[in-house]
Design an enzyme around this catalytic site. Sequence first.
Site, PDB file in Angstrom:
ATOM      1  N   THR A  36       3.802 -16.460 -31.776  1.00 15.94           N
ATOM      2  CA  THR A  36       4.811 -16.814 -31.366  1.00 15.94           C
ATOM      3  C   THR A  36       4.760 -17.826 -30.229  1.00 15.94           C
ATOM      4  O   THR A  36       3.456 -18.299 -30.098  1.00 15.94           O
ATOM      5  CB  THR A  36       5.669 -15.519 -30.580  1.00 15.94           C
ATOM      6  N   ASP A  58      20.398 -16.239 -24.863  1.00 13.91           N
ATOM      7  CA  ASP A  58      19.253 -16.883 -24.260  1.00 13.91           C
ATOM      8  C   ASP A  58      19.634 -17.922 -23.089  1.00 13.91           C
ATOM      9  O   ASP A  58      20.800 -17.864 -22.764  1.00 13.91           O
ATOM     10  CB  ASP A  58      18.195 -17.450 -25.149  1.00 13.91           C
ATOM     11  N   TYR A  97       1.622  -7.283 -16.716  1.00 11.31           N
ATOM     12  CA  TYR A  97       2.125  -7.501 -18.318  1.00 11.31           C
ATOM     13  C   TYR A  97       1.965  -5.780 -18.523  1.00 11.31           C
ATOM     14  O   TYR A  97       3.130  -5.277 -19.144  1.00 11.31           O
ATOM     15  CB  TYR A  97       1.408  -8.214 -19.052  1.00 11.31           C
ATOM     16  N   LYS A 153       5.575  -3.627 -19.465  1.00  8.30           N
ATOM     17  CA  LYS A 153       5.743  -3.055 -20.709  1.00  8.30           C
ATOM     18  C   LYS A 153       5.789  -1.540 -20.770  1.00  8.30           C
ATOM     19  O   LYS A 153       6.502  -0.887 -21.422  1.00  8.30           O
ATOM     20  CB  LYS A 153       4.815  -3.450 -21.610  1.00  8.30           C
ATOM     21  N   ASN A 183      15.314  -7.982 -25.927  1.00  5.70           N
ATOM     22  CA  ASN A 183      14.133  -8.607 -26.316  1.00  5.70           C
ATOM     23  C   ASN A 183      13.356  -9.710 -25.305  1.00  5.70           C
ATOM     24  O   ASN A 183      12.321  -9.856 -25.304  1.00  5.70           O
ATOM     25  CB  ASN A 183      14.281  -9.243 -27.520  1.00  5.70           C
ATOM     26  N   ASP A 192      20.960 -15.467 -18.885  1.00  8.21           N
ATOM     27  CA  ASP A 192      19.911 -15.295 -18.205  1.00  8.21           C
ATOM     28  C   ASP A 192      19.946 -13.545 -17.804  1.00  8.21           C
ATOM     29  O   ASP A 192      20.608 -13.284 -17.046  1.00  8.21           O
ATOM     30  CB  ASP A 192      19.758 -16.298 -16.884  1.00  8.21           C
ATOM     31  N   VAL A 193      18.817 -13.162 -18.342  1.00 11.43           N
ATOM     32  CA  VAL A 193      18.790 -11.555 -17.946  1.00 11.43           C
ATOM     33  C   VAL A 193      18.625 -11.098 -16.690  1.00 11.43           C
ATOM     34  O   VAL A 193      18.532 -10.256 -16.295  1.00 11.43           O
ATOM     35  CB  VAL A 193      17.650 -11.025 -18.939  1.00 11.43           C
TER      36      VAL A 193
END
Length: 276
Positions: A189, A43, A154, A158, A89, A62-63
């Site tokens: 979450t 993460d 979003y 996705k 994820n 960091d993706v």
Amino acid sequence: MPLSSPPARPTSRRVLVTGAASGLGLALARGLAERGDRVLATDIPLTRPDAVPDTVDYLSLDVRSDDDWAGTHGHVMDTWGGLDLLINNAGIATGGRIDVAAMDEWHRIVDVNLLGVVRGCRTFTPLFKEQENGHIVNVASLAGLVHAPGMASYNAVKAAVVAISETLDHELAPHGITVSVVCPAFFRTNLGASFAGNDGAMEAAGRRMLDRSRRSAEDVAAIVIKGIDARRDVILTDPEGRIAWRLKRFARPVYSRTMRRAGARLSRDAHSTATS
């Protein structure tokens, strides 16, 4: 009468999970470690978050950074000499009507939620091909299959993750590589904390949906892990999601009327917020 043999111990896998400092990523890291897998949680925080258990290794990633992905690949090879399961994820939440959400919101979510997945797949596919074995799991959302109003950015990223996952499942199967996509609906979450945009009405609605859900990240993670073990191509995590997906596929007029009513409610709620 002969005694029954004990259940077989699950095979231990080498697993990398992104976005694993909290939420579903953390629940997956914990669940997979409890299953007996060796887990590397990654993460953004530079130091191990307190929530990440000691049984799980941690690495800052960091993706959005190609350099970070290269460093993570090097760490995996130095530590394990290979990888069995990659779980992309990491993601953020956003939402907004098309004339309200700013372009920088689009750039941000594309870079994290879409290109973060692309970078992960590109980084480890050569290794999986060399091994002639591997499993990629991309976490999308029910929003990748069912497109509610007020969530264009979003929904778009996705849906792209779903498309990439299906494409790679076909493309990489000859190399012994399995690809799955996870499409959960709303669950409790801290994803709402990542909301940062111009459309306050959509942000409030999204937070309410997260807070009202009966399912926790741990509930969803348990279902996802079962789907991973079964190597399912699409992992739906709740009955509402299955109903919505089937409604869209087999009763499109009903689905369209439902979504248009949702759009009308959104418009009324936004107008009420603006005038109050």
